[in-house]
Write a protein that holds these residues in place. Structure first.
Motif, PDB file in Angstrom:
ATOM      1  N   ALA A  86       0.830  -1.207   0.000  1.00 55.45           N
ATOM      2  CA  ALA A  86       0.000   0.000   0.000  1.00 55.45           C
ATOM      3  C   ALA A  86       0.863   1.254   0.000  1.00 55.45           C
ATOM      4  O   ALA A  86       0.410   2.324  -0.435  1.00 55.45           O
ATOM      5  CB  ALA A  86      -0.930  -0.013   1.210  1.00 55.45           C
ATOM      6  N   HIS A  87       2.098   1.139   0.463  1.00 53.77           N
ATOM      7  CA  HIS A  87       2.995   2.295   0.425  1.00 53.77           C
ATOM      8  C   HIS A  87       3.391   2.622  -1.019  1.00 53.77           C
ATOM      9  O   HIS A  87       3.625   3.788  -1.354  1.00 53.77           O
ATOM     10  CB  HIS A  87       4.225   2.036   1.290  1.00 53.77           C
ATOM     11  N   ASP A  88       3.449   1.600  -1.884  1.00 48.77           N
ATOM     12  CA  ASP A  88       3.668   1.858  -3.314  1.00 48.77           C
ATOM     13  C   ASP A  88       2.461   2.581  -3.901  1.00 48.77           C
ATOM     14  O   ASP A  88       2.607   3.492  -4.720  1.00 48.77           O
ATOM     15  CB  ASP A  88       3.904   0.543  -4.055  1.00 48.77           C
ATOM     16  N   THR A  89       1.276   2.177  -3.469  1.00 50.94           N
ATOM     17  CA  THR A  89       0.062   2.866  -3.912  1.00 50.94           C
ATOM     18  C   THR A  89       0.123   4.336  -3.529  1.00 50.94           C
ATOM     19  O   THR A  89      -0.172   5.221  -4.346  1.00 50.94           O
ATOM     20  CB  THR A  89      -1.180   2.217  -3.280  1.00 50.94           C
ATOM     21  N   ALA A  90       0.501   4.605  -2.286  1.00 55.04           N
ATOM     22  CA  ALA A  90       0.578   5.993  -1.816  1.00 55.04           C
ATOM     23  C   ALA A  90       1.592   6.800  -2.625  1.00 55.04           C
ATOM     24  O   ALA A  90       1.346   7.960  -2.978  1.00 55.04           O
ATOM     25  CB  ALA A  90       0.948   6.008  -0.335  1.00 55.04           C
ATOM     26  N   ARG A  91       2.716   6.174  -2.936  1.00 50.45           N
ATOM     27  CA  ARG A  91       3.748   6.875  -3.727  1.00 50.45           C
ATOM     28  C   ARG A  91       3.218   7.239  -5.111  1.00 50.45           C
ATOM     29  O   ARG A  91       3.476   8.347  -5.617  1.00 50.45           O
ATOM     30  CB  ARG A  91       4.982   5.980  -3.847  1.00 50.45           C
ATOM     31  N   ILE A  92       2.453   6.338  -5.718  1.00 49.32           N
ATOM     32  CA  ILE A  92       1.951   6.578  -7.074  1.00 49.32           C
ATOM     33  C   ILE A  92       0.848   7.638  -7.080  1.00 49.32           C
ATOM     34  O   ILE A  92       0.620   8.296  -8.099  1.00 49.32           O
ATOM     35  CB  ILE A  92       1.477   5.252  -7.698  1.00 49.32           C
ATOM     36  N   VAL A  93       0.181   7.834  -5.949  1.00 46.11           N
ATOM     37  CA  VAL A  93      -0.798   8.924  -5.868  1.00 46.11           C
ATOM     38  C   VAL A  93      -0.132  10.252  -6.193  1.00 46.11           C
ATOM     39  O   VAL A  93      -0.687  11.086  -6.920  1.00 46.11           O
ATOM     40  CB  VAL A  93      -1.451   8.979  -4.467  1.00 46.11           C
ATOM     41  N   TYR A  94       1.072  10.452  -5.678  1.00 42.15           N
ATOM     42  CA  TYR A  94       1.806  11.688  -5.980  1.00 42.15           C
ATOM     43  C   TYR A  94       2.101  11.798  -7.475  1.00 42.15           C
ATOM     44  O   TYR A  94       2.035  12.896  -8.048  1.00 42.15           O
ATOM     45  CB  TYR A  94       3.131  11.721  -5.204  1.00 42.15           C
ATOM     46  N   GLU A  95       2.392  10.681  -8.114  1.00 39.07           N
ATOM     47  CA  GLU A  95       2.758  10.694  -9.529  1.00 39.07           C
ATOM     48  C   GLU A  95       1.568  10.972 -10.435  1.00 39.07           C
ATOM     49  O   GLU A  95       1.722  11.591 -11.496  1.00 39.07           O
ATOM     50  CB  GLU A  95       3.388   9.348  -9.908  1.00 39.07           C
ATOM     51  N   LEU A  96       0.371  10.528 -10.026  1.00 36.32           N
ATOM     52  CA  LEU A  96      -0.793  10.610 -10.926  1.00 36.32           C
ATOM     53  C   LEU A  96      -1.824  11.659 -10.523  1.00 36.32           C
ATOM     54  O   LEU A  96      -2.824  11.837 -11.220  1.00 36.32           O
ATOM     55  CB  LEU A  96      -1.480   9.236 -11.005  1.00 36.32           C
ATOM     56  N   TYR A  97      -1.591  12.324  -9.413  1.00 39.65           N
ATOM     57  CA  TYR A  97      -2.591  13.272  -8.904  1.00 39.65           C
ATOM     58  C   TYR A  97      -2.966  14.323  -9.940  1.00 39.65           C
ATOM     59  O   TYR A  97      -4.136  14.678 -10.094  1.00 39.65           O
ATOM     60  CB  TYR A  97      -2.076  13.941  -7.627  1.00 39.65           C
ATOM     61  N   ASP A  98      -1.991  14.849 -10.666  1.00 39.61           N
ATOM     62  CA  ASP A  98      -2.253  15.918 -11.637  1.00 39.61           C
ATOM     63  C   ASP A  98      -2.559  15.386 -13.043  1.00 39.61           C
ATOM     64  O   ASP A  98      -2.729  16.167 -13.978  1.00 39.61           O
ATOM     65  CB  ASP A  98      -1.051  16.869 -11.721  1.00 39.61           C
ATOM     66  N   HIS A  99      -2.631  14.075 -13.186  1.00 41.40           N
ATOM     67  CA  HIS A  99      -2.911  13.484 -14.496  1.00 41.40           C
ATOM     68  C   HIS A  99      -4.396  13.620 -14.827  1.00 41.40           C
ATOM     69  O   HIS A  99      -5.260  13.499 -13.958  1.00 41.40           O
ATOM     70  CB  HIS A  99      -2.492  12.016 -14.506  1.00 41.40           C
ATOM     71  N   ASP A 100      -4.710  13.875 -16.088  1.00 41.98           N
ATOM     72  CA  ASP A 100      -6.100  14.106 -16.491  1.00 41.98           C
ATOM     73  C   ASP A 100      -6.957  12.843 -16.421  1.00 41.98           C
ATOM     74  O   ASP A 100      -8.148  12.900 -16.101  1.00 41.98           O
ATOM     75  CB  ASP A 100      -6.150  14.666 -17.928  1.00 41.98           C
ATOM     76  N   PHE A 101      -6.358  11.705 -16.715  1.00 39.44           N
ATOM     77  CA  PHE A 101      -7.139  10.464 -16.794  1.00 39.44           C
ATOM     78  C   PHE A 101      -7.459   9.913 -15.402  1.00 39.44           C
ATOM     79  O   PHE A 101      -6.584   9.774 -14.555  1.00 39.44           O
ATOM     80  CB  PHE A 101      -6.378   9.400 -17.582  1.00 39.44           C
ATOM     81  N   ILE A 102      -8.742   9.619 -15.173  1.00 42.38           N
ATOM     82  CA  ILE A 102      -9.185   8.966 -13.947  1.00 42.38           C
ATOM     83  C   ILE A 102     -10.154   7.850 -14.350  1.00 42.38           C
ATOM     84  O   ILE A 102     -11.199   8.123 -14.937  1.00 42.38           O
ATOM     85  CB  ILE A 102      -9.913   9.939 -12.995  1.00 42.38           C
ATOM     86  N   PRO A 103      -9.828   6.591 -14.065  1.00 42.01           N
ATOM     87  CA  PRO A 103     -10.736   5.497 -14.441  1.00 42.01           C
ATOM     88  C   PRO A 103     -12.020   5.535 -13.621  1.00 42.01           C
ATOM     89  O   PRO A 103     -12.059   6.110 -12.524  1.00 42.01           O
ATOM     90  CB  PRO A 103      -9.914   4.242 -14.129  1.00 42.01           C
TER      91      PRO A 103
END
Length: 325
Positions: A194-211
């Motif tokens: 889940a810590h990898d999940t949290a790290r990727i939140v930072y990477e994708l937060y500003d990305h336009d695509f949201i499933p």
């Protein structure tokens, strides 16, 4: 009564009386206002599944899985507080009863997976405090974490994994934006946490695509989950320390009226990681006293397993017996 067929009037009245007798007048009045929902339910009855009808079956499924026991309750919101799995009153999403049951089971297993695969080891409230839109960050974390949980379920529970795959094509999608493809690959790894999940939140937060949300993922309630987990962890710590105190006395042949010599007093408990493929961490903890492995009583092993499930470790101070004389 204009929207209810005459042959269904008795069922409708019985339905209202049941709510009145079990929940009171206010809930009965609310049910009367939701007559359209009731009509939809009885129209879909041949293929729908309800909590009252299949909760025992689902409870059997969850009981057969790893981890601490979880209670099943009916709720409008689908979430777990790490102690209770909240399930819908009724599902009639599909024309097939088999598909509706598979969806119901997927909802339950998804919530169990959060408690077993370590979703709540991340302080989600602390995580989202770093973002301007906290709800967006929570939603993104949940979507990404669903990918990780689904991958684990497919690996460890392939039968249920096939059912879940019907309701979420994200794992197998080939037309995702590149950043999301990378995220799916990372989170599908057995080693992902889940810590990898949290790290990727930072990477994708500003990305336009949201499933889109899956049909089974429900919502996250980080505040309640943290409160319940913190209370349980503190109780487990206290119970473990008291149990180890008793075990130490038994192992040295002492009781409260006998003196403890320096050698006995110096003995201490430790834990050692033992490989175990059935555990999501890949190991479980073996208890040692003064460097020698010991077979702990069932209550102590359950406490060790519960603490590991919540924290992923057994902190040293949890292993210090508390003299409760």
């Amino acid at each position: 009564l204009k929207v209810i067929d005459e042959e269904d009037w008795e069922l409708w009245i019985a339905h209202l009386l049941e709510i009145y007798n079990s929940k009171g007048l206010d809930d009965c009045i609310n049910a009367m206002k939701k007559v359209d929902e009731y009509v939809d339910t009885i129209t879909a009855a041949p293929t729908s599944v309800s909590f009252d009808e299949i909760s025992r079956i689902v409870e059997g499924v969850i009981t057969g899985l790893n981890g601490r026991a979880l209670k099943l309750e009916q709720s409008e919101q689908l979430f777990t507080d790490t102690q209770v799995i909240n399930l819908p009153e009724n599902i009639s999403t599909f024309k097939s009863r088999e598909d509706n049951f598979a969806l119901y089971k997927s909802i339950a297993v998804h919530q169990w997976a959060q408690t077993w695969y370590g979703t709540w080891r991340v302080d989600i409230q602390q995580l989202v405090a770093n973002f301007a839109d906290k709800q967006k960050a929570i939603n993104l974390f949940h979507k990404l974490e669903t990918v990780r949980l689904d991958a684990n379920i497919k690996r460890d529970l392939p039968g249920i994994g096939r059912a879940i795959e019907k309701f979420n094509s994200l794992l197998a999608s080939s037309d995702l934006p590149q950043p999301w493809q990378s995220a799916v690959r990372t989170l599908s790894s057995k080693e992902a946490s889940a810590h990898d999940t949290a790290r990727i939140v930072y990477e994708l937060y500003d990305h336009d695509f949201i499933p889109e949300d899956t049909l089974y993922q429900g919502v996250l309630n980080p505040e309640l989950a943290k409160q319940v987990m913190d209370e349980r962890v503190e109780q487990d710590k206290e119970s473990l320390q008291l149990a180890l105190d008793e075990l130490q006395k038994e192992s040295t042949g002492n009781n409260q009226d006998m003196p403890v010599d320096d050698e006995q007093e110096g003995k201490r408990f430790e834990v050692r990681e033992i490989e175990d493929d059935e555990m999501p961490d890949g190991y479980r903890f073996e208890l040692e006293l003064d460097g020698e492995a010991i077979e702990p009583p069932e209550n102590i092993q359950e406490l060790l397993d519960s603490i590991q499930q919540d924290l992923g470790e057994i902190p040293d101070d949890y292993l210090s017996p508390v003299d409760n004389n």
